[in-house]
Design a protein around this motif. Structure first.
Motif, PDB file in Angstrom:
ATOM      1  N   GLN A 256       0.826  -1.203   0.000  1.00 15.82           N
ATOM      2  CA  GLN A 256       0.000   0.000   0.000  1.00 15.82           C
ATOM      3  C   GLN A 256       0.865   1.260   0.000  1.00 15.82           C
ATOM      4  O   GLN A 256       0.575   2.212  -0.738  1.00 15.82           O
ATOM      5  CB  GLN A 256      -0.917  -0.006   1.231  1.00 15.82           C
ATOM      6  N   LEU A 257       1.907   1.269   0.796  1.00 21.70           N
ATOM      7  CA  LEU A 257       2.817   2.415   0.796  1.00 21.70           C
ATOM      8  C   LEU A 257       3.424   2.633  -0.586  1.00 21.70           C
ATOM      9  O   LEU A 257       3.530   3.765  -1.068  1.00 21.70           O
ATOM     10  CB  LEU A 257       3.925   2.208   1.829  1.00 21.70           C
ATOM     11  N   THR A 258       3.810   1.542  -1.244  1.00 24.49           N
ATOM     12  CA  THR A 258       4.424   1.647  -2.575  1.00 24.49           C
ATOM     13  C   THR A 258       3.444   2.192  -3.596  1.00 24.49           C
ATOM     14  O   THR A 258       3.753   3.118  -4.355  1.00 24.49           O
ATOM     15  CB  THR A 258       4.939   0.271  -3.022  1.00 24.49           C
ATOM     16  N   VAL A 259       2.234   1.635  -3.620  1.00 19.76           N
ATOM     17  CA  VAL A 259       1.240   2.039  -4.627  1.00 19.76           C
ATOM     18  C   VAL A 259       0.780   3.471  -4.397  1.00 19.76           C
ATOM     19  O   VAL A 259       0.767   4.295  -5.338  1.00 19.76           O
ATOM     20  CB  VAL A 259       0.037   1.072  -4.599  1.00 19.76           C
ATOM     21  N   TYR A 260       0.409   3.805  -3.171  1.00 16.04           N
ATOM     22  CA  TYR A 260      -0.090   5.153  -2.898  1.00 16.04           C
ATOM     23  C   TYR A 260       0.990   6.203  -3.140  1.00 16.04           C
ATOM     24  O   TYR A 260       0.737   7.255  -3.729  1.00 16.04           O
ATOM     25  CB  TYR A 260      -0.597   5.248  -1.458  1.00 16.04           C
ATOM     26  N   SER A 261       2.192   5.935  -2.677  1.00 13.41           N
ATOM     27  CA  SER A 261       3.279   6.904  -2.830  1.00 13.41           C
ATOM     28  C   SER A 261       3.633   7.110  -4.294  1.00 13.41           C
ATOM     29  O   SER A 261       3.841   8.246  -4.741  1.00 13.41           O
ATOM     30  CB  SER A 261       4.508   6.443  -2.042  1.00 13.41           C
ATOM     31  N   MET A 262       3.702   6.034  -5.065  1.00 15.56           N
ATOM     32  CA  MET A 262       4.050   6.166  -6.477  1.00 15.56           C
ATOM     33  C   MET A 262       2.945   6.858  -7.254  1.00 15.56           C
ATOM     34  O   MET A 262       3.221   7.647  -8.176  1.00 15.56           O
ATOM     35  CB  MET A 262       4.337   4.801  -7.092  1.00 15.56           C
ATOM     36  N   ALA A 263       1.681   6.594  -6.920  1.00 18.94           N
ATOM     37  CA  ALA A 263       0.581   7.273  -7.614  1.00 18.94           C
ATOM     38  C   ALA A 263       0.642   8.778  -7.381  1.00 18.94           C
ATOM     39  O   ALA A 263       0.515   9.575  -8.329  1.00 18.94           O
ATOM     40  CB  ALA A 263      -0.755   6.708  -7.141  1.00 18.94           C
ATOM     41  N   LEU A 264       0.838   9.188  -6.134  1.00 21.87           N
ATOM     42  CA  LEU A 264       0.961  10.618  -5.833  1.00 21.87           C
ATOM     43  C   LEU A 264       2.215  11.206  -6.477  1.00 21.87           C
ATOM     44  O   LEU A 264       2.192  12.328  -6.992  1.00 21.87           O
ATOM     45  CB  LEU A 264       0.994  10.829  -4.320  1.00 21.87           C
ATOM     46  N   ALA A 265       3.304  10.446  -6.459  1.00 24.16           N
ATOM     47  CA  ALA A 265       4.564  10.942  -7.023  1.00 24.16           C
ATOM     48  C   ALA A 265       4.452  11.138  -8.529  1.00 24.16           C
ATOM     49  O   ALA A 265       4.959  12.127  -9.072  1.00 24.16           O
ATOM     50  CB  ALA A 265       5.697   9.977  -6.693  1.00 24.16           C
ATOM     51  N   ILE A 266       3.796  10.227  -9.232  1.00 25.89           N
ATOM     52  CA  ILE A 266       3.650  10.362 -10.681  1.00 25.89           C
ATOM     53  C   ILE A 266       2.771  11.555 -11.017  1.00 25.89           C
ATOM     54  O   ILE A 266       3.083  12.344 -11.932  1.00 25.89           O
ATOM     55  CB  ILE A 266       3.087   9.065 -11.274  1.00 25.89           C
ATOM     56  N   ALA A 267       1.648  11.724 -10.290  1.00 24.76           N
ATOM     57  CA  ALA A 267       0.764  12.859 -10.546  1.00 24.76           C
ATOM     58  C   ALA A 267       1.486  14.183 -10.310  1.00 24.76           C
ATOM     59  O   ALA A 267       1.426  15.107 -11.136  1.00 24.76           O
ATOM     60  CB  ALA A 267      -0.481  12.757  -9.665  1.00 24.76           C
ATOM     61  N   LEU A 268       2.175  14.286  -9.185  1.00 25.41           N
ATOM     62  CA  LEU A 268       2.914  15.513  -8.884  1.00 25.41           C
ATOM     63  C   LEU A 268       4.109  15.680  -9.822  1.00 25.41           C
ATOM     64  O   LEU A 268       4.462  16.802 -10.203  1.00 25.41           O
ATOM     65  CB  LEU A 268       3.371  15.498  -7.429  1.00 25.41           C
ATOM     66  N   GLY A 269       4.726  14.568 -10.220  1.00 24.08           N
ATOM     67  CA  GLY A 269       5.852  14.638 -11.145  1.00 24.08           C
ATOM     68  C   GLY A 269       5.450  15.178 -12.506  1.00 24.08           C
ATOM     69  O   GLY A 269       6.194  15.937 -13.131  1.00 24.08           O
ATOM     70  N   VAL A 270       4.267  14.784 -12.982  1.00 27.56           N
ATOM     71  CA  VAL A 270       3.771  15.320 -14.255  1.00 27.56           C
ATOM     72  C   VAL A 270       3.586  16.827 -14.154  1.00 27.56           C
ATOM     73  O   VAL A 270       3.979  17.586 -15.048  1.00 27.56           O
ATOM     74  CB  VAL A 270       2.449  14.633 -14.640  1.00 27.56           C
ATOM     75  N   LEU A 271       2.999  17.284 -13.044  1.00 31.01           N
ATOM     76  CA  LEU A 271       2.791  18.717 -12.846  1.00 31.01           C
ATOM     77  C   LEU A 271       4.127  19.468 -12.797  1.00 31.01           C
ATOM     78  O   LEU A 271       4.296  20.517 -13.437  1.00 31.01           O
ATOM     79  CB  LEU A 271       2.006  18.945 -11.560  1.00 31.01           C
ATOM     80  N   LEU A 272       5.089  18.929 -12.078  1.00 30.44           N
ATOM     81  CA  LEU A 272       6.392  19.585 -11.975  1.00 30.44           C
ATOM     82  C   LEU A 272       7.126  19.584 -13.312  1.00 30.44           C
ATOM     83  O   LEU A 272       7.821  20.556 -13.657  1.00 30.44           O
ATOM     84  CB  LEU A 272       7.238  18.884 -10.917  1.00 30.44           C
ATOM     85  N   ALA A 273       6.985  18.498 -14.073  1.00 22.08           N
ATOM     86  CA  ALA A 273       7.629  18.439 -15.388  1.00 22.08           C
ATOM     87  C   ALA A 273       7.048  19.478 -16.340  1.00 22.08           C
ATOM     88  O   ALA A 273       7.780  20.140 -17.093  1.00 22.08           O
ATOM     89  CB  ALA A 273       7.485  17.037 -15.977  1.00 22.08           C
ATOM     90  N   VAL A 274       5.725  19.621 -16.321  1.00 25.60           N
ATOM     91  CA  VAL A 274       5.081  20.634 -17.162  1.00 25.60           C
ATOM     92  C   VAL A 274       5.523  22.029 -16.737  1.00 25.60           C
ATOM     93  O   VAL A 274       5.760  22.908 -17.577  1.00 25.60           O
ATOM     94  CB  VAL A 274       3.552  20.483 -17.093  1.00 25.60           C
ATOM     95  N   MET A 275       5.660  22.243 -15.431  1.00 22.15           N
ATOM     96  CA  MET A 275       6.124  23.546 -14.941  1.00 22.15           C
ATOM     97  C   MET A 275       7.564  23.809 -15.384  1.00 22.15           C
ATOM     98  O   MET A 275       7.916  24.939 -15.729  1.00 22.15           O
ATOM     99  CB  MET A 275       6.014  23.589 -13.417  1.00 22.15           C
ATOM    100  N   ARG A 276       8.411  22.771 -15.383  1.00 24.27           N
ATOM    101  CA  ARG A 276       9.793  22.953 -15.844  1.00 24.27           C
ATOM    102  C   ARG A 276       9.859  23.313 -17.322  1.00 24.27           C
ATOM    103  O   ARG A 276      10.744  24.048 -17.759  1.00 24.27           O
ATOM    104  CB  ARG A 276      10.599  21.674 -15.608  1.00 24.27           C
ATOM    105  N   LEU A 277       8.912  22.791 -18.112  1.00 17.09           N
ATOM    106  CA  LEU A 277       8.892  23.061 -19.548  1.00 17.09           C
ATOM    107  C   LEU A 277       8.070  24.282 -19.912  1.00 17.09           C
ATOM    108  O   LEU A 277       8.001  24.652 -21.085  1.00 17.09           O
ATOM    109  CB  LEU A 277       8.341  21.836 -20.296  1.00 17.09           C
ATOM    110  N   SER A 278       7.437  24.895 -18.915  1.00 18.95           N
ATOM    111  CA  SER A 278       6.571  26.037 -19.169  1.00 18.95           C
ATOM    112  C   SER A 278       7.389  27.279 -19.535  1.00 18.95           C
ATOM    113  O   SER A 278       8.490  27.494 -19.010  1.00 18.95           O
ATOM    114  CB  SER A 278       5.724  26.329 -17.936  1.00 18.95           C
ATOM    115  N   PRO A 279       6.860  28.137 -20.422  1.00 19.02           N
ATOM    116  CA  PRO A 279       7.548  29.402 -20.714  1.00 19.02           C
ATOM    117  C   PRO A 279       7.444  30.406 -19.574  1.00 19.02           C
ATOM    118  O   PRO A 279       8.147  31.422 -19.592  1.00 19.02           O
ATOM    119  CB  PRO A 279       6.823  29.904 -21.978  1.00 19.02           C
ATOM    120  N   ASN A 280       6.572  30.127 -18.603  1.00 17.98           N
ATOM    121  CA  ASN A 280       6.417  31.023 -17.456  1.00 17.98           C
ATOM    122  C   ASN A 280       7.617  30.866 -16.522  1.00 17.98           C
ATOM    123  O   ASN A 280       7.842  29.783 -15.967  1.00 17.98           O
ATOM    124  CB  ASN A 280       5.124  30.700 -16.711  1.00 17.98           C
ATOM    125  N   PRO A 281       8.419  31.912 -16.309  1.00 15.85           N
ATOM    126  CA  PRO A 281       9.613  31.773 -15.456  1.00 15.85           C
ATOM    127  C   PRO A 281       9.286  31.474 -13.999  1.00 15.85           C
ATOM    128  O   PRO A 281      10.069  30.829 -13.312  1.00 15.85           O
ATOM    129  CB  PRO A 281      10.322  33.120 -15.611  1.00 15.85           C
TER     130      PRO A 281
END
Length: 305
Positions: free
Chosen positions: A69-94
């Motif tokens: 459960q720790l593995t599944v829940y943590s990875m699900a949250l990490a992937i969702a937040l990772g997608v958001l952070l990746a989009v922010m890194r690629l964003s033209p907004n400084p």
């Protein structure tokens, strides 16, 4: 005429191909046998105790289940937040780029064990959580010290740390797709979101899946550090701390934990293999057996006409 008086012909001996490979294989087999034999006959491993607890109900229904459960829940949250952070890194907004960079700098620059200890101290640092309007009325007050939330804190600690690594993996996968792919999809009338979903992400998954599979396996093993929160109902906590402290048999109980970690890791590796093969379709010109059979049938049908 008889060739009885002719000298016998010599047959050249065929040299053994790659002899050093056979030598290396023999050395490895001998070393493996000696290691297995030594472990099997060493009384310190207490294999009888290992056999007694390897399928223990508490180990399986509490320790193993909580670890999964720790593995599944943590990875699900990490992937969702990772997608958001990746989009922010690629964003033209400084602003978005800098916020994402600072997040990655903090969570990648500090040890996971230190972060988990900090999360375990949250109820002490913030004894009460006030919900209301800033500088205005308070609607409710939550006493964090009265709550039993070590599982939640452990999940958040693991997820927030892993999100920093997933963000870089996802960013690298998206950046690996040529810009022309997105431009061509836009030229065909696709929206940005549709182009990302239909064109960019399927190609990026070839780069994203292998390191993500490694991160899932790493997360499974990192759950053994949640005792820093402290959360002691995971697989390592149940075997190495609770049962071993009661039976005074640390070595066989550590072997029990290692056995189940190895089993789950092996299953995850098989799943990763099939995911990689699924998303790598079309990346190689080498035809599979089914494709070769279909091509042969098509050619045979064409020749019969």
């Amino acid at each position: 005429m008889s060739d009885a008086g002719a000298p016998p012909q010599t047959i050249d001996a065929v040299p053994l191909k790659h002899p050093w490979r056979w030598v290396a294989a023999a050395v490895i087999l001998i070393m493996a046998f000696l290691f297995i034999y030594g472990a099997a006959t060493n009384q310190a491993y207490r294999w009888s105790v290992f056999a007694e607890y390897v399928f223990d109900k508490r180990v399986l229904t509490v320790g193993l289940v909580n670890t999964l459960q720790l593995t599944v829940y943590s990875m699900a949250l990490a992937i969702a937040l990772g997608v958001l952070l990746a989009v922010m890194r690629l964003s033209p907004n400084p602003v978005f780029r800098w916020v994402s960079w600072v997040y990655l700098w903090i969570f990648r620059g500090t040890p996971i064990y230190v972060q988990l200890v900090f999360w375990g101290l949250i109820p002490t640092i913030y004894q009460q959580l006030r919900v209301g309007v800033p500088f205005g009325p308070t609607f409710t007050v939550i006493d964090l010290q009265s709550l039993s939330i070590p599982f939640l804190l452990a999940t958040l600690g693991l997820a927030l740390n892993e999100a920093a690594y997933m963000a870089e993996i996802i960013r690298a996968g998206i950046s690996s797709v040529p810009e022309g792919q997105l431009e061509a999809s836009t030229a065909l009338g696709m929206s940005w979101g549709l182009a990302m979903r239909r064109t960019v992400l399927p190609q990026a998954m070839r780069v994203i899946i292998p390191p993500t599979g490694n991160e899932v396996i790493s997360m499974l093993k990192t759950t053994s550090l949640v005792t820093a929160v402290p959360f002691t109902l995971d697989l390592f906590g149940i075997t190495a701390r609770e049962i071993a402290a009661r039976t005074f048999e640390p070595v066989p109980l550590l072997m029990v934990a290692a056995f189940w970690y190895l089993i789950v890791t092996s299953i995850l590796m098989v799943g990763q293999f099939y995911l990689e093969r699924y998303f790598s379709r079309g990346a190689s010109r080498k035809l599979t057996t089914k494709q070769l059979e279909a091509l042969a049938k098509a050619q045979a049908g064409t020749g019969a006409m």
